[in-house]
Every structure is written in C-alpha cells, then in structure tokens.
Design a protein around this motif. Structure first.
Motif, PDB file in Angstrom:
ATOM      1  N   THR A 182      10.743  -4.202  -3.396  1.00  7.44           N
ATOM      2  CA  THR A 182      10.984  -3.082  -2.486  1.00  7.44           C
ATOM      3  C   THR A 182      10.370  -1.832  -3.086  1.00  7.44           C
ATOM      4  OG1 THR A 182      13.083  -4.057  -1.770  1.00  7.44           O
ATOM      5  CG2 THR A 182      12.736  -1.732  -1.273  1.00  7.44           C
ATOM      6  N   ILE A 223       3.141   1.263   0.811  1.00 10.61           N
ATOM      7  CA  ILE A 223       3.984   2.046   1.696  1.00 10.61           C
ATOM      8  C   ILE A 223       3.208   3.238   2.214  1.00 10.61           C
ATOM      9  CG2 ILE A 223       5.006   3.424  -0.183  1.00 10.61           C
ATOM     10  CD1 ILE A 223       7.672   3.288   1.453  1.00 10.61           C
ATOM     11  N   SER A 224       3.374   3.510   3.483  1.00  7.90           N
ATOM     12  CA  SER A 224       2.765   4.669   4.095  1.00  7.90           C
ATOM     13  C   SER A 224       3.731   5.851   3.989  1.00  7.90           C
ATOM     14  CB  SER A 224       2.477   4.356   5.564  1.00  7.90           C
ATOM     15  OG  SER A 224       2.272   5.529   6.304  1.00  7.90           O
ATOM     16  N   SER A 225       3.188   7.046   4.027  1.00  6.24           N
ATOM     17  CA  SER A 225       4.047   8.232   3.882  1.00  6.24           C
ATOM     18  C   SER A 225       4.958   8.468   5.081  1.00  6.24           C
ATOM     19  CB  SER A 225       3.182   9.467   3.643  1.00  6.24           C
ATOM     20  OG  SER A 225       2.329   9.683   4.735  1.00  6.24           O
ATOM     21  N   ILE A 226       4.741   7.713   6.157  1.00  4.57           N
ATOM     22  CA  ILE A 226       5.646   7.889   7.301  1.00  4.57           C
ATOM     23  C   ILE A 226       6.937   7.086   7.108  1.00  4.57           C
ATOM     24  CG2 ILE A 226       3.779   8.384   8.909  1.00  4.57           C
ATOM     25  CD1 ILE A 226       4.061   5.534   9.978  1.00  4.57           C
ATOM     26  N   LYS A 227       6.969   6.275   6.049  1.00  8.94           N
ATOM     27  CA  LYS A 227       8.167   5.478   5.766  1.00  8.94           C
ATOM     28  C   LYS A 227       8.769   5.939   4.454  1.00  8.94           C
ATOM     29  CE  LYS A 227       7.246   1.028   7.816  1.00  8.94           C
ATOM     30  NZ  LYS A 227       7.099  -0.399   7.527  1.00  8.94           N
ATOM     31  N   ASP A 228      10.024   5.574   4.218  1.00 12.60           N
ATOM     32  CA  ASP A 228      10.605   5.830   2.909  1.00 12.60           C
ATOM     33  C   ASP A 228      10.996   4.540   2.185  1.00 12.60           C
ATOM     34  OD1 ASP A 228      13.630   7.137   4.456  1.00 12.60           O
ATOM     35  OD2 ASP A 228      12.842   5.102   4.336  1.00 12.60           O
ATOM     36  N   LYS A 229      10.777   3.415   2.842  1.00 16.20           N
ATOM     37  CA  LYS A 229      11.104   2.140   2.201  1.00 16.20           C
ATOM     38  C   LYS A 229      10.274   1.030   2.826  1.00 16.20           C
ATOM     39  CE  LYS A 229      15.055  -1.047   1.815  1.00 16.20           C
ATOM     40  NZ  LYS A 229      16.489  -1.233   2.176  1.00 16.20           N
ATOM     41  N   ASN A 230       9.833   0.114   1.968  1.00 13.93           N
ATOM     42  CA  ASN A 230       9.164  -1.083   2.459  1.00 13.93           C
ATOM     43  C   ASN A 230       9.589  -2.252   1.583  1.00 13.93           C
ATOM     44  OD1 ASN A 230       7.486  -2.675   4.036  1.00 13.93           O
ATOM     45  ND2 ASN A 230       5.694  -2.312   2.752  1.00 13.93           N
TER      46      ASN A 230
END
Lengths: 111, 112
Positions: free
Chosen positions: B63, B50-57
């Motif tokens: 997940t 997960i990248s820090s620009i997201k909060d969920k993947n």
C-alpha cells in the motif's frame, strides 16, 4: 511483457579505453534512458531520448555520449573510460505516460 | 539539490511484521509517484504507483500512502516476507515530463 535488453551483464575495461553500452527494447517505446546506480547515490540520469535522433542531457552527462539511430536502440559511449565511471549502468524505456521498464544492467569495472 | 529523499538508508524487520518505507519530496509540481524494487545484479522492477489525485493505493500486500500537504509518501508492506529483502527506490515525476526523479534508495532486510 516488455523486454529491455542490455548487451553485456559484466564488462571490465582499462582506463582510457572506449566503451560501448547497447540497449534494445521491444515495445516500440518512444522514450529511452540511461541511468547509473552507485551505492548511497541512488539512480542518476545520464541521458535520455524521447524520439529517434533526439537526445537530452540528464543530471550527469559529462564523460558520456549517446546515440539513437533507431527507435528500439539506445547506445551509450564512454569515449575514454575512467575509474570513476565504474558503476552499474541501467537502461530503461517507457511509453508516453506509462511506467518505466529497466534492463538487467551492465556492471562496468574500469581498472 | 535532491528533490526526492529517502532519508533512511536501511530497515530491518521480522518476517510477518509491517515494513514502512518513507519518502519525501520537495518539488510541488510532482504529481505521480512510483516505487521500484531492486535485487542485486538485476534491474529495478516496478512495484506500485500513486497519482496525486489519490491519497492511497493498494495492491495485495503493498500500500502506498500520499500526503500532499507534507510532501510525503510511504510504502507499507504487510506482512513482510524474506523475499521482500531488496533495495527500494521512490520516484516522482510531473505531468508532461517523461523523466523520473529517483531517491537514493533504501535497503530492506526481512529476517525469517
């Protein structure tokens, strides 16, 4: 699929012996790494290399040396093995900004 | 000083239930996070990132959630299967660096 090949799965050496650990990757990755894994301590970085002939110390480089003469090969040498170097050694490689791929590991026992 | 912490060394869950694996980090410069799974006598394999620009993947049963303000991420596995039994490592890196910093790992056991 990326393949990272470590030359030996299991090695048994005596204290004071010289140990060679070889690692080859087949995906033209710029970056290669040597980690050791010990129970309760996780994966600790020994050395890494971001280009041929280049190397940088990781978190626990003492007692180890490395060599990267060709892009695909990253060798690690234990000049005089000691019992506290008994461990699982993991080689890994990655392209720029991509995920890390690991080899199967070498379980080294120093008696 | 440990920059990536997995404070629970082990977790045991029943098959079919949810497994939640936690990871905390201290370096606010980290902007990319990964989970690796490792079976005995094998090298770790990449699971999810997960990248820090997201909060969920999300990827199938896996997940990863990222809470940047708390510097905390978690991996959810649902439903858990016996084949998920392995050691799971959380890892982090910061932009411009190719070095991953790993946690100490957590052993997950999924009971049939």
């Amino acid at each position: 699929d990326v393949k990272v090949t470590q030359s030996s799965r299991y090695l048994v050496k005596r204290t004071g012996e010289k140990v060679f650990l070889e690692c080859v990757q087949d995906m033209d990755h710029e970056n290669m790494f040597w980690y050791r894994q010990d129970p309760g301590l996780g994966l600790r970085l020994i050395y890494f290399s971001y280009d041929v002939k280049m190397k940088e110390k990781g978190d626990i480089p003492e007692g180890y040396s490395v060599s990267r003469e060709k892009k695909e090969r990253f060798s690690q040498i234990l000049e005089s093995a000691s019992t506290n170097q008994t461990s699982m050694y993991l080689c890994a490689s990655k392209a720029q900004n991509e995920k890390l791929f690991f080899g199967s590991g070498t379980q080294l026992s120093v008696l | 000083d440990q920059q990536v912490k997995q404070n629970s060394p082990s977790l045991s869950v029943q098959e079919g239930r949810i497994s939640i694996l936690n990871c905390d980090y201290t370096n606010s410069m980290f902007d990319y996070f990964l989970w690796y799974k490792k079976y005995p006598a094998e090298g770790p394999t990449f699971l999810i990132s997960i990248s820090s620009i997201k909060d969920k993947n999300e990827d199938g049963r896996f997940t990863v959630f990222l809470n940047k303000s708390a510097k905390h991420l978690s991996l959810h596995i649902v439903p858990s299967q016996p084949g998920d039994s392995a050691v799971y490592f959380c890892a982090a890196c910061q932009g411009g660096s190719e070095k991953l910093v790993f946690g100490k790992g957590m052993k997950l056991t999924v009971n049939p």
